[in-house]
Design a protein around this motif. Structure first.
Motif, PDB file in Angstrom:
ATOM      1  N   THR A  43       0.861  -1.185   0.000  1.00  0.00           N
ATOM      2  CA  THR A  43       0.000   0.000   0.000  1.00  0.00           C
ATOM      3  C   THR A  43       0.893   1.230   0.000  1.00  0.00           C
ATOM      4  O   THR A  43       1.913   1.272   0.704  1.00  0.00           O
ATOM      5  N   THR A  77      -1.259   1.598   9.535  1.00  0.00           N
ATOM      6  CA  THR A  77      -1.828   1.182   8.263  1.00  0.00           C
ATOM      7  C   THR A  77      -3.315   0.939   8.483  1.00  0.00           C
ATOM      8  O   THR A  77      -3.828   1.136   9.586  1.00  0.00           O
ATOM      9  N   ALA A  78      -3.994   0.547   7.432  1.00  0.00           N
ATOM     10  CA  ALA A  78      -5.423   0.259   7.516  1.00  0.00           C
ATOM     11  C   ALA A  78      -5.675  -1.175   7.098  1.00  0.00           C
ATOM     12  O   ALA A  78      -4.953  -1.739   6.271  1.00  0.00           O
ATOM     13  N   TRP A  79      -6.727  -1.749   7.666  1.00  0.00           N
ATOM     14  CA  TRP A  79      -7.210  -3.057   7.239  1.00  0.00           C
ATOM     15  C   TRP A  79      -8.643  -2.897   6.753  1.00  0.00           C
ATOM     16  O   TRP A  79      -9.503  -2.443   7.501  1.00  0.00           O
ATOM     17  N   ARG A  87      -8.374   0.971  11.577  1.00  0.00           N
ATOM     18  CA  ARG A  87      -7.063   1.608  11.550  1.00  0.00           C
ATOM     19  C   ARG A  87      -6.177   0.875  12.547  1.00  0.00           C
ATOM     20  O   ARG A  87      -6.555   0.700  13.716  1.00  0.00           O
ATOM     21  N   SER A 138      -5.560  -2.055   2.022  1.00  0.00           N
ATOM     22  CA  SER A 138      -5.412  -0.956   2.974  1.00  0.00           C
ATOM     23  C   SER A 138      -5.868   0.362   2.382  1.00  0.00           C
ATOM     24  O   SER A 138      -5.705   1.408   3.011  1.00  0.00           O
ATOM     25  N   ASN A 148       2.479  -5.027   3.809  1.00  0.00           N
ATOM     26  CA  ASN A 148       1.671  -5.683   4.829  1.00  0.00           C
ATOM     27  C   ASN A 148       1.639  -7.186   4.571  1.00  0.00           C
ATOM     28  O   ASN A 148       1.260  -7.615   3.471  1.00  0.00           O
TER      29      ASN A 148
END
Length: 590
Positions: free
Chosen positions: A415, A464-466, A489, A546, A570
């Protein structure tokens, strides 16, 4: 005072046909029949305790005497609620259904909108106090018999809960379909700003709220009302979904609007209050739901995962002191615009609580839900259904979603943040999206209940984001439907570990905590509860990324999010598990 047309909406021959499902599959009795014409009183001033006046339009039966009242309050133009526009702000319900059946329909603009005084506060404590005063004002009017309910979906449903937590003495029952109880979880999904929604929503309000009464009651809208309510035109709106409504909001984004308070509210939401604090606490009804001591009928459509569906279940859990809670969950096109669905259901509800009729609305279990792809109604007394048990699916290293993890391993995706001055992706870049897909199902599989992704993952960034989406995939690899989504987040990952069952909520974190770079972390990501029959031969697919601003990443109802802004590799371990609630079989909850 002027009499309007004698038009009657309903589902019987000769009536203006209502769009959408009208009941939760039950037959009702002793429902109010249409007996009255309609009188209209516009621009009625409603004083509230601080001296501000709200503005209302009152529609009531053309007969002497008193009647129960249904209040519909929102920031949306009250003058347009009968125009028939297929847009997500025509949600007060069908006046020509309610008034002929002996109800007063009171449509009100919140403060700072539609000519009402004061400044719009967006679901704050002042708005709650206004709802208390509004209900009590309605109850005192000579046309009201003292029994007051509320009607309308979305923001109209939110004001219903706002009123209920304040406990005005004359509010007898509410029907908050497609409700949001916590503004934070509507505007920021576990720390990821729902930019596609909140930005266009505030722009829409900025465009419409300051418009004059003369503008909304002008000839062009009168013409639109006639055209849009033609039966052949109106029928076309029966299959407009949330994505279609979202498209209309996107078009409005290009038009100019006043900066205050709309851009001010946007800054509060997106910039000044990135995590929960007192500003958000003032706009969270969840801890106040225990104050509600009147009957509540909840409901939503299964598709509404990115906005109102989560609060439907949060409200169900939080209404611990309501004497009667009922729920109806609808399938595709269960809620369309203009909102007209479930009116017979609401009539059975209000005839019971406001008129004392024995309608049958309380017969049977408290929760009724339509099972998509099976298209039949199910009834249970509690949620999740006691017949539902969780089955674990491993996110295998070979991209298969299966009960057997196989050879332990991992998969990695990339990402990227913005502003990298990169002309285009490189052929050596890892993928930006990963998918895991099951083998074709040997038999129909009913998924009903709470869903969780237990993700064992590492990242090369401090945050990061999921973003996870579960989908139903046909035998030819085409998409049938997205089931649900879950977002988190990474730095706001704290969850309620005391909740042993899957779907444990993310705690209302007030401080972001960096993630250990390169180290595995277990993330419990609740996906929005849902229901679906996966047919034999279909496959279950989990998609993970993400950044859902990438159009290749699925986004339910096209609700996409602001990026975290970090660049990261990730890595997802095969020890990760997707927990799906299987009706009639599975494993015990862990």
């Amino acid at each position: 005072m002027a009499a309007t047309s004698q038009r009657v909406a309903g589902i019987e021959p000769g009536q203006r046909r209502l769009n959408g499902p009208q009941t939760s599959g039950r037959e009702y009795r002793n429902l109010s029949e249409p007996r009255y014409g309609t009188r209209r009183q516009i621009n009625v001033r409603v004083p509230v305790r601080d001296g501000i006046e709200l503005v209302a339009d009152v529609y009531r039966p053309d007969a002497d005497g008193t009647f129960p009242a249904l209040v519909a309050a929102s920031p949306y133009a009250r003058q347009l609620q009968d125009v028939g526009i297929p847009a997500g702000f025509i949600e007060a319900g069908a006046t020509d259904f309610w008034v002929p059946r002996g109800y007063v329909h009171v449509i009100v603009n919140l403060r700072g909108t539609g000519g009402s005084g004061g400044e719009f506060g967006f679901f704050d404590s002042q708005e709650r106090r206004d709802m208390y005063d509004l209900i009590e004002w309605v109850a005192e009017q000579p046309w009201c018999d003292g029994n007051v309910g509320m009607i309308g979906i979305s923001y109209f449903a939110m004001t219903q809960l706002e009123a209920a937590v304040e406990r005005p003495p004359h509010l007898r029952a509410i029907f908050p379909f497609a409700v949001t109880a916590d503004l934070y979880e509507a505007a920021s999904h576990h720390g990821l700003v729902s930019a596609a929604f909140i930005s266009s929503f505030l722009v829409m309000l900025g465009l419409t709220a300051p418009k004059s009464d003369r503008f909304f009651r002008s000839a062009p809208f009168a013409i639109a009302r006639r055209v849009l309510n033609l039966p052949r035109v109106h029928r076309k709106f029966a299959t407009l979904n949330g994505e279609s409504a979202k498209g209309i909001l996107d078009l409005l984004m290009r038009l100019p609007h006043r900066a205050r308070p709309w851009d001010e509210l946007w800054l509060e939401i997106v910039v000044r209050h990135p995590v929960r604090d007192e500003w958000w606490d003032d706009r969270d009804l969840t801890p106040r739901l225990e104050n509600v001591d009147i009957p509540v009928y909840l409901g939503c459509d299964w598709e509404n995962a990115p906005l109102h569906l989560p609060s439907t279940f949060a409200a169900l859990t939080g209404l611990t002191n309501s004497p009667c809670v009922r729920v109806a969950m609808l399938g595709k096109f269960g809620l369309t615009w203009p909102w007209e669905s479930m009116h017979l259901e609401a009539l059975a509800w209000y005839d019971h609580w406001l008129k004392g009729h024995d309608t049958g609305i309380l017969d049977g279990p408290a929760i009724r839900y339509l099972l998509p792809e099976a298209d039949d109604w199910h009834a249970v007394q509690s949620w999740p259904p006691p017949q539902s048990a969780h089955r674990e699916y491993a996110l295998r290293a070979d991209g298969v979603l299966d009960a057997d993890e196989g050879e332990p391993g991992s998969r990695t995706y990339l990402t990227l943040g913005s502003g990298l001055n990169r002309p285009k992706p490189s052929e050596i870049d890892p993928p930006s999206i990963l998918t895991w897909t099951s083998a074709p199902l040997d038999e129909d599989l009913d998924v009903v209940g709470d869903i969780e992704l237990r993700l064992v993952a590492s990242a090369t960034a401090l945050d990061t984001a999921w973003i996870a989406v579960v989908s139903d995939i046909a035998e030819d690899d085409s998409l049938v439907e997205h089931l649900s989504c879950g977002l988190l987040r990474a730095s706001l990952r704290e969850v309620d570990e005391k909740a042993s069952r899957p779907g444990a909520p993310v705690l209302p974190c007030r401080t972001a905590v960096g993630i250990p770079i390169g180290e595995d972390v277990l993330y419990r990501i609740p996906l929005v509860p849902n229901a679906r029959r996966f047919r034999r031969g279909h496959r279950i697919r989990l998609t993970l990324s993400s950044d859902d601003s990438n159009p290749q990443m699925p986004a339910i109802m096209e609700f996409r999010h602001a990026t975290v802004g970090t660049s990261s590799l990730n890595t997802i371990r095969s020890s990760s598990r997707l927990l799906l609630p299987i009706l009639g079989g599975g494993q015990a909850d862990s």
